[in-house]
Each structure stands twice: as C-alpha cells, then as structure tokens.
Design an enzyme around this catalytic site. Structure first.
Site, PDB file in Angstrom:
ATOM      1  N   TYR A   1      10.199  10.508  77.810  1.00  0.00           N
ATOM      2  CA  TYR A   1       9.747  11.864  78.126  1.00  0.00           C
ATOM      3  C   TYR A   1      10.687  12.905  77.523  1.00  0.00           C
ATOM      4  O   TYR A   1      10.251  13.832  76.823  1.00  0.00           O
ATOM      5  CB  TYR A   1       9.665  12.039  79.653  1.00  0.00           C
ATOM      6  CG  TYR A   1       9.495  13.475  80.080  1.00  0.00           C
ATOM      7  CD1 TYR A   1       8.321  14.178  79.808  1.00  0.00           C
ATOM      8  CD2 TYR A   1      10.511  14.143  80.764  1.00  0.00           C
ATOM      9  CE1 TYR A   1       8.160  15.504  80.202  1.00  0.00           C
ATOM     10  CE2 TYR A   1      10.365  15.465  81.166  1.00  0.00           C
ATOM     11  CZ  TYR A   1       9.188  16.132  80.876  1.00  0.00           C
ATOM     12  OH  TYR A   1       9.040  17.447  81.255  1.00  0.00           O
TER      13      TYR A   1
ATOM     14  N   GLY B   1      -2.178  22.864  85.029  1.00  0.00           N
ATOM     15  CA  GLY B   1      -0.907  22.320  85.496  1.00  0.00           C
ATOM     16  C   GLY B   1      -0.234  23.239  86.499  1.00  0.00           C
ATOM     17  O   GLY B   1      -0.694  24.349  86.767  1.00  0.00           O
TER      18      GLY B   1
ATOM     19  N   THR C   1      12.444  21.164  79.091  1.00  0.00           N
ATOM     20  CA  THR C   1      12.981  20.479  80.264  1.00  0.00           C
ATOM     21  C   THR C   1      14.467  20.162  80.158  1.00  0.00           C
ATOM     22  O   THR C   1      15.015  20.034  79.055  1.00  0.00           O
ATOM     23  CB  THR C   1      12.205  19.155  80.466  1.00  0.00           C
ATOM     24  OG1 THR C   1      12.805  18.373  81.500  1.00  0.00           O
ATOM     25  CG2 THR C   1      12.226  18.311  79.193  1.00  0.00           C
TER      26      THR C   1
END
Length: 288
Positions: free
Chosen positions: A125, A10, A101
């Site tokens: 998410y 990633g 996040t």
C-alpha cells in the site's frame, strides 16, 4: 471555484461533496461509476467535459492488508490511476491536489517526519501510494500532495466507529499501545485542503490533527468522550499480527503548513469531541 473530487464515495471524498461551502466552491463528486481512474481515456474525457479549476484526488486502493496479496491492483489504482488523473488535470490547466499517506515512511522514526525526509515504505500500500506521488510530481507542474494519517470521519468505517461498536458489546478491549501517530478528522482535513487549493503554494504537505497519541490512548479518549464505561487495556503490536506491518511511528511535522502561513488542523481530541457531538453511535449493551 469549480472543484472535482475523485473517490466521492470514500470517507474523505464524501466530506467534500456533502460540505456546505457557502457558495465559495462548486464541488462535483465523481465516484467509481462516473470516473474509472484506471482508464486514461475516461479521465481525459470526463475532466475535459467538466473543466474544473482544481482536481482533488481522493480515489485510492486503501485495503492495507489486502494489498499485500493484490499488489498489481494496488499499483493499478494508486500509481497508474494517479498518473491518469495528473495527465488529464494538467491537459485542461487544472490544479491537482493528491491525497497521500504516512505509510510512505517506514515508521522507524523517533521525531516527526518532515515533508522532504527520505521515504521508505514497508508495505505494498505504501509503495503504491509513493508511486502515485512520484507520478503526480513528474507529470504535473501545479500540484499539492497532502499526506495524512489515522483518518476518521462521518462517512466511512474507521477506528472511532470500530471502537464504539465494540464498546457497545464488550466491557473490556485490548488496543495496541506501541504505535504512535496523530488522528485526523476528515472535516478538518477537507477544510484545510480547500484553503490550500486556493493558493499557489505548490508542493508536499503533511496535514494531520495536532498532537500525538498511541492507538491505546486514542481508544481511551474515545471511551471518555463518549461516556462509555468499557475498559481499555494496552497491548503490543506483536500480539495482533497483520499481513501488512503497521508503522510504529507515524507522527508528521507540519512544516509546510507553518512556513506558508496556512491554518493548522485542530488538536485531535478537540476534533474527536466535535465528531462525537455530531453523530449518534450504538449504546452500550453488555448483557449478551
């Protein structure tokens, strides 16, 4: 210090794996082929074989819009996967740093979110990442949770690359001006995390580039710093509807970094300048 990084292919994971740490760290990157985080047995066997001092957990399901149609998969990776990594790390006595996040907040704020402000994710998410945070907190006693936002870097698709690619083909771009946040350079974030995991200052951290801008202001800065003549005009979120709602306000306060005497991330525009100086991008061609 021996460090295992999940999600090594990633954007952030590759930053760790390819970073020159001058021999201070032995960094072992595990991608999806070498570690399936959704398998508890595999997490246990791989980590017990490698026996790292620290696990930096970057692996995640990050397709924000797709997650709305695939909630089970998002939770399988972000929640159950984080549970598996937390259990396996704790069992071998390794510290755990889990990357999270700004989407754990609802984005309706007007002042920077503090580490212990109430979470209220509005997307699948965000909900799955919060569930992952909660698994880490409940299953591990030596954890760092690092929430970040608006990530860009050398090793994956991101807003900067997208803007430069579009600018190479168009002389005019519309970018939303009513979403505000702090762009974060993967290199700066990785350096911060490596500093953090050497400490025992466990807990939740907000780590993003210093300063605040809208996506429109970010896009304008990208054009200016790259020397592009493409004109950027502001538009509203309503003009660009997406399956998953974007937070209108993603600014995070860096209180935990300050109170623990850690190094703050540099200003986002300075980071952008460094990034652009290190990488080649498509040149403008408005003839087609």
């Amino acid at each position: 210090m021996k460090v295992v990084v999940t999600g090594a292919n990633g954007q952030l994971g590759r930053e760790f794996v390819l970073m020159d740490t001058g021999g201070s760290f032995e960094i072992i990157g595990l991608d999806r082929k070498t570690l399936d985080i959704t398998s508890l047995d595999q997490c246990r066997s791989v980590l017990s074989r490698l026996r790292p001092d620290v696990v930096i957990h970057c692996a995640a399901y990050t397709a924000v819009d797709k997650a709305e149609a695939e909630p089970d998969e998002a939770f399988r990776v972000n929640a159950a996967g984080s549970r598996n990594v937390a259990l396996a790390a704790r069992e071998i006595g390794a510290k755990l740093c889990a990357v999270s996040t700004d989407y754990v907040f609802d984005g309706s704020g007007t002042v920077p979110y503090k580490e212990y402000d109430r979470t209220n994710p509005q997307t699948v998410y965000g909900q799955s990442k919060l569930a992952g945070e909660q698994a880490v907190i409940s299953l591990h006693d030596r954890y760092f949770i690092v929430r970040t936002s608006w990530v860009f870097g050398a090793y994956g698709p991101n807003f900067v690359q997208t803007m430069l690619k579009l600018a190479s083909k168009r002389d005019r771009l519309s970018v939303v001006a009513d979403q505000v946040g702090s762009p974060t350079y993967t290199r700066d974030l990785a350096l911060f995390i490596l500093e953090l995991v050497q400490t025992d200052y466990y807990g939740i951290y907000h780590a993003s580039g210093s300063g605040v801008c809208s996506w429109y202001e970010f896009a304008k800065a990208i054009m200016e710093e790259s020397g592009s003549s493409t004109f950027v005009e502001p538009c509203t979120t309503q003009e660009f509807p997406r399956p998953a709602p974007r937070p209108l306000y993603s600014v995070m306060d860096h209180g935990a970094i300050r109170s623990n005497g850690l190094t703050p991330l540099p200003p986002w525009r300075e980071a952008l300048r460094h990034y652009l100086s290190q990488h080649k991008f498509p040149q403008e061609d408005h003839t087609s």
